[in-house]
Write an enzyme that holds these catalytic residues in place. Structure first.
Site, PDB file in Angstrom:
ATOM      1  N   ALA A   6       0.820  -1.209   0.000  1.00 16.73           N
ATOM      2  CA  ALA A   6       0.000   0.000   0.000  1.00 16.73           C
ATOM      3  C   ALA A   6       0.856   1.262   0.000  1.00 16.73           C
ATOM      4  O   ALA A   6       0.738   2.107  -0.898  1.00 16.73           O
ATOM      5  CB  ALA A   6      -0.931  -0.018   1.214  1.00 16.73           C
ATOM      6  N   ASP A  31       9.975  -6.656  -3.394  1.00 21.97           N
ATOM      7  CA  ASP A  31       8.840  -7.143  -2.609  1.00 21.97           C
ATOM      8  C   ASP A  31       8.630  -8.603  -2.995  1.00 21.97           C
ATOM      9  O   ASP A  31       8.501  -8.919  -4.177  1.00 21.97           O
ATOM     10  CB  ASP A  31       7.578  -6.333  -2.888  1.00 21.97           C
ATOM     11  CG  ASP A  31       6.482  -6.588  -1.867  1.00 21.97           C
ATOM     12  OD1 ASP A  31       6.171  -7.785  -1.599  1.00 21.97           O
ATOM     13  OD2 ASP A  31       5.938  -5.619  -1.324  1.00 21.97           O
ATOM     14  N   ARG A  44      -6.540  -0.765  -1.649  1.00 23.21           N
ATOM     15  CA  ARG A  44      -5.680   0.331  -1.207  1.00 23.21           C
ATOM     16  C   ARG A  44      -4.341   0.364  -1.951  1.00 23.21           C
ATOM     17  O   ARG A  44      -3.622   1.360  -1.859  1.00 23.21           O
ATOM     18  CB  ARG A  44      -5.435   0.241   0.304  1.00 23.21           C
ATOM     19  CG  ARG A  44      -4.646  -0.990   0.697  1.00 23.21           C
ATOM     20  CD  ARG A  44      -4.828  -1.371   2.156  1.00 23.21           C
ATOM     21  NE  ARG A  44      -4.008  -2.510   2.503  1.00 23.21           N
ATOM     22  CZ  ARG A  44      -4.290  -3.768   2.181  1.00 23.21           C
ATOM     23  NH1 ARG A  44      -5.377  -4.036   1.502  1.00 23.21           N
ATOM     24  NH2 ARG A  44      -3.491  -4.746   2.542  1.00 23.21           N
ATOM     25  N   LYS A  69       4.114  -8.244  -6.918  1.00 20.68           N
ATOM     26  CA  LYS A  69       3.771  -6.843  -6.676  1.00 20.68           C
ATOM     27  C   LYS A  69       4.801  -5.890  -7.268  1.00 20.68           C
ATOM     28  O   LYS A  69       4.448  -4.878  -7.886  1.00 20.68           O
ATOM     29  CB  LYS A  69       3.649  -6.587  -5.161  1.00 20.68           C
ATOM     30  CG  LYS A  69       2.425  -7.187  -4.514  1.00 20.68           C
ATOM     31  CD  LYS A  69       2.347  -6.799  -3.041  1.00 20.68           C
ATOM     32  CE  LYS A  69       1.077  -7.336  -2.408  1.00 20.68           C
ATOM     33  NZ  LYS A  69       0.976  -6.960  -0.975  1.00 20.68           N
ATOM     34  N   ASP A  92       5.542  -3.897   6.490  1.00 19.00           N
ATOM     35  CA  ASP A  92       4.358  -4.128   7.309  1.00 19.00           C
ATOM     36  C   ASP A  92       4.667  -4.823   8.628  1.00 19.00           C
ATOM     37  O   ASP A  92       3.766  -5.319   9.290  1.00 19.00           O
ATOM     38  CB  ASP A  92       3.320  -4.934   6.531  1.00 19.00           C
ATOM     39  CG  ASP A  92       3.831  -6.315   6.121  1.00 19.00           C
ATOM     40  OD1 ASP A  92       4.999  -6.634   6.436  1.00 19.00           O
ATOM     41  OD2 ASP A  92       3.076  -7.069   5.489  1.00 19.00           O
ATOM     42  N   CYS A 131      -1.658 -21.121  30.657  1.00 21.13           N
ATOM     43  CA  CYS A 131      -2.705 -21.675  31.527  1.00 21.13           C
ATOM     44  C   CYS A 131      -4.052 -21.018  31.234  1.00 21.13           C
ATOM     45  O   CYS A 131      -5.105 -21.656  31.369  1.00 21.13           O
ATOM     46  CB  CYS A 131      -2.323 -21.511  32.996  1.00 21.13           C
ATOM     47  SG  CYS A 131      -2.186 -19.805  33.538  1.00 21.13           S
TER      48      CYS A 131
END
Length: 956
Positions: A427, A453, A464, A477, A525, A581
């Site tokens: 983005a 990328d 976006r 990308k 990111d 737990c």
């Protein structure tokens, strides 16, 4: 929105976690008009179209000229002389198939404006703003004015006299678990101490699942008064029953009415982010600029002293009425010098903010701007302006004329020679590349951009990451982004890689690679990758531009060697670790049950099959596993053996679909009935502690076992998903036919279960760790398993399994079906409110909410810092670290910190502080700096203590 009014969750996936379904549905009914298709107008249009309104009409009656290409990314040189709106239509329409996009090449008039619910004016005259603002105010049309001139921008909103905001900040309603409630007037509610309740004075809350004082469960939302972080008072509870245990208190979001004045009557009611005197001056200066244009029929000439004097005189006349105490004459002159400028980064920032206000107007979500906002980045101008000549700023008939008008032709040549490394083409990466193309970064003969990328385009990216289209899904990308920006600016020199930036790629991005760079931009990111890249930049002494978003929140940071702080080392995760737990036996929030469901998924469908495959191909697997400790070895080897032996021989390996359904049904019984019965056998509902207090109180919620019901959708959903996933790891085909599954279930023999008194259940993680360290009688079982696994018949390649990697965005793979059902069944065990699929996907999938508006604004601010780096600014006061929260809206611009200076044995060393987190504090952003990074191993060794500084004010 689809034609049936349904939301395309695959496309809007990340935005839905910012806005929510209800707000998106409201947006899907709104028609928006955006007037002016220069750089600012197309930026707003792009963001609004991606957001998902019903329709967007772009209006512009002018033709494209050279200066438009400085920031209008959908115009090409071939469009010169043609209508800007018409030329932009095809590219704008391709952004979102669910939004109707129209072009209106004619003038603005009353008939046109009355067709819309939201109207945005850009590049408009003051007369038009007043005229159409009056029309919109009178007819209930939301009205927005946005404008940029050079390095300055303005924004105005008028949403009517009584605009209702349904959700002021967009945050999830706060909730807390109840520890106790007093019988008094006023009654006091004490919450469990595992986390602060998060309520504010005046908040309204409702109660649920309270035992004992059940009257609380049926009262209307009640206003509270906060006493401290873990308690608050309510109304009179003295006549109520005695509180016993349990209960959840949840905030009820309250709508509010926000009044607006029309533009002709509002003058100085503005949101300001630090430069209050300058921005009051700019309010007058923009009005004066309209007067100048009306008289001269042009904007002031770049660097013209006479035009600046004339503009200053008009501002002085206006100030005789306004009577500002302090008039910033230097700002007026700078505005005049740069007014002809049209800069992509400024348009990206103001366009992102303006589009966010459109979204607020359409959705009634988030607090709108009241009413004026001014922004300037005049610190981007050269630190020494004395040598600048007016002639070097004149237009040359090139695509960069709008930028040359601000910075001059020499700076443009310097930009074109830059060599930059962009890490990330998602983005922010797409937005940065768009800005790089427009400003001409690396577009000269000696310039070059390397972008890397490793990801491939998915449908959820399209909302976006605006350089990608549906036909690009599945492609790298970086390749697609590089191709897209080369079309914007054919002179771009850019190379795309698909490498992950880590130690494994240091052979590619080595000393020689970094040595040849002018700078690095991070569009990542995750914190780990940012920290690694920051370390490489420190090692090679290269400046770093860094930015990030989280929904409506965003930040930017410029790291200048020897001048500012660095990003620095970070923590491995920003999420709070959930005690084991709690996950195993004492969940009390839906986050606990979702994490438990993820752990179940990983163990059943990924880790065990992987262990089986390791066993089949690795002769040393068993011996190596035995070295992990008896408890872990027993669990691992038992899982391997049972996965290799079919069900008829005492194992868990299925040979048919019927076996898979049987396994899923028995697993359901174990998890949601037997295990809970065993827990209640060890700790009955009326159990008390050694201090005589109820064991099941506070954060310990007393569970109850479930009884399988084939007519219960959640029960059947679990069996369907679990059986299909189990079949998948053995390559057995399943089905979604519930009728067929129910027929199989009728013949499944569910083993009986009796709780055992010998079972030990740990109350804390410390008890678990201590138990692991104790001698256990596992040796005999391990020897038996070792002997069984030595059988040659188990080593057949036919026994191979097929591990499943969790994928949240594929609705056909049963992954989220399993997570949702498994989590909600466990939530039902413990009376925890269930989560729908949307909420479950966000939490279990660790999805980062994202929206195009914040992304555009962040990228714009990063490129403003790029201007300073390329010019070589050496004053730390020139740089800005920015944090924004567009939902409120609130923006913090602060001066970066200098590197810490230490002197040891007469050796001076600089340690650079780094950013850790941004948190919301009462609706405002705190900037927290913590720790230090290293510039060499010696400085790392000398680092002995961390320092924390919280910045609440602006440093200008």
């Amino acid at each position: 929105m689809t034609e049936k009014g349904e939301i395309d969750e695959g496309f809007y996936s990340r935005q839905l976690y910012v806005l929510g379904h209800e707000a998106m549905h409201r947006m899907g009914t709104v028609n928006v008009l955006i007037a002016g298709m220069r750089g600012l107008g197309v930026e707003i249009a792009k963001n609004v179209i991606l957001s998902g309104v019903k329709s967007v009409t772009v209006q512009d009656e002018c033709q494209a000229v050279w200066t438009d290409l400085s920031s209008q990314f959908f115009l090409k040189e071939s469009h010169l002389g043609q209508n800007r709106a018409t030329c932009s239509l095809q590219q704008l329409s391709a952004l979102n198939p669910h939004v109707r996009v129209l072009a209106h090449p004619g003038p603005l008039d009353e008939d046109l404006i009355l067709q819309f619910q939201v109207v945005v004016l850009t590049d408009s005259s003051l007369d038009d703003q007043k005229c159409f603002g009056e029309l919109c105010h009178s007819n209930g049309i939301k009205f927005i004015v946005a404008d940029t001139k050079g390095l300055c921008g303005q924004l105005f909103c008028d949403f009517g006299e009584e605009f209702e905001v349904l959700d002021q900040d967009g945050e999830m309603p706060a909730s807390a678990m109840i520890q106790s409630v007093s019988k008094a007037n006023p009654g006091v509610v004490f919450c469990t101490d595992d986390r602060k309740h998060g309520f504010s004075d005046g908040s309204k809350v409702f109660f649920s699942q309270v035992q004992g004082m059940t009257e609380l469960n049926s009262i209307s939302p009640v206003e509270i008064k906060v006493r401290d972080s873990y308690s608050f008072s309510i109304g009179d509870t003295s006549a109520f029953s005695t509180y016993e245990r349990g209960g959840v208190v949840t905030e009820v979001k309250q709508p509010c009415i926000v009044p607006f004045n029309k533009i002709s009557t509002i003058l100085l009611k503005m949101n300001d982010y630090g430069k209050i005197s300058r921005h009051k001056t700019l309010h007058l200066a923009f009005q004066a600029l309209h007067g100048f244009v009306k008289k001269e029929q042009r904007l002031p000439r770049p660097r013209s002293q006479s035009d600046a004097d004339a503009l200053l005189a008009i501002v002085g006349e206006l100030n005789t009425v306004t009577q500002l105490e302090q008039l910033d004459e230097a700002a007026v002159r700078s505005l005049s010098y740069t007014a002809q400028g049209d800069l992509a980064p400024i348009n990206a920032f103001i366009g992102g903010l303006a589009a966010q206000e459109v979204i607020k107007a359409c959705s009634r979500k988030f607090t709108p701007l009241q009413q004026w906002l001014y922004f300037d980045a005049l610190e981007c101008l050269p630190e020494d302006e004395d040598h600048l000549a007016e002639c070097s700023f004149s237009g040359k008939g090139t695509r960069y004329d709008g930028q040359i008008a601000v910075f001059g032709s020499a700076f443009q040549e310097k930009l074109e020679m830059q060599k930059y490394f962009l890490v990330g083409a998602g983005a922010i990466g797409c937005e940065l590349l768009k800005n790089f193309a427009l400003i001409g970064l690396s577009a000269g003969e000696e310039g070059h951009i390397t972008v890397t990328d490793m990801d491939f385009i998915e449908k959820s990216n399209l909302n976006r990451q605006f350089l990608f289209r549906s036909q690009d899904i599945g492609k790298p990308k970086s390749d697609v982004a590089a191709k897209a920006v080369r079309e914007m600016n054919p002179r771009m020199k850019i190379t795309a890689h698909q490498n992950r930036l880590d130690a494994d790629s240091e052979g590619v991005y080595d000393y020689n690679f970094f040595k040849g760079l002018n700078g690095v931009a991070a569009a990542l990111d995750n914190v780990e990758a940012r920290v690694y890249l920051d370390g490489r930049c420190i090692q090679h002494q290269k400046p770093l531009l860094e930015g990030g978003t989280l929904g409506c929140q965003g930040h930017t940071l410029a790291v200048v060697p020897h001048l500012t702080e660095s990003y620095g080392p970070g923590t491995s995760s920003s999420n709070e670790a959930i005690p084991l737990c709690t996950l195993k036996n004492f969940p009390h929030r839906i986050e606990h049950t979702l994490q438990w469901a993820r752990d179940q998924f990983e163990g059943l469908f990924k880790q065990t099959p992987e262990n089986v495959n390791l066993f089949l191909r690795d002769e040393g697997f068993v011996e190596r596993t035995l070295g992990l400790g008896d408890a872990e070895a027993l669990e691992t080897l038992a899982g391997v053996w049972s996965s290799l032996k079919d069900m008829g021989s005492g194992g868990q390996r299925p040979t048919s679909w019927e076996d898979c359904v049987s396994w899923a049904r028995c697993k359901w019984e174990t998890l949601y009935n037997n295990d809970i019965r065993q827990l209640l056998h060890c700790f009955p509902p009326e159990e008390v502690t050694s201090a005589g207090l109820p064991f099941w109180s506070g954060s310990k919620r007393c569970p109850h076992p479930l009884t399988f019901d084939p007519n219960n959708n959640t029960h059947m959903g679990y069996v369907e998903a679990a059986a299909n996933l189990y079949g998948l790891i053995y390559r057995i085909e399943g089905t979604r036919d519930w009728a067929a599954i129910r027929n199989i279930l009728e013949n499944v023999q569910v083993p009986s279960f009796t709780p055992k008194s010998s079972v030990k259940i740990h109350l804390t993680d410390e008890e678990m760790d201590e138990e692991k360290e104790k001698e256990r009688d596992d040796a005999a079982q391990l020897e038996e398993l070792k002997g069984k696994l030595a059988s040659p018949s188990l080593k057949s390649s036919a026994m191979r399994m097929y591990p499943t990697n969790f994928e949240k965005d594929d609705d056909s793979n049963f992954h989220m079906d399993y997570i949702v059902a498994a989590s909600n069944l466990r939530a039902e065990n413990y009376d925890i409110p269930a989560a729908d699929r949307h909420q479950s996907k966000r939490i279990a999938g660790r999805i980062i909410p994202a929206i195009a508006t914040t992304t555009a604004a962040v990228a714009g601010l990063m490129c403003l810092e790029l201007y300073k780096l390329v010019q070589g600014h050496q004053k730390i006061s020139s740089y800005r670290t920015t944090y924004m929260y567009l939902a409120i809206p609130h923006i913090v611009l602060s001066q970066p910190c200098r590197p810490q200076h230490f002197e040891v044995s007469n050796i001076s060393i600089h340690l650079q502080p780094f950013l850790v987190t941004v948190s919301d504090c009462g609706g405002y952003m705190d900037t927290i700096y913590k720790g230090f990074s290293h510039i060499q191993d010696l400085s790392r060794a000398l680092y002995t203590a961390r320092q924390t500084l919280t910045v609440y004010t602006l440093i200008i």
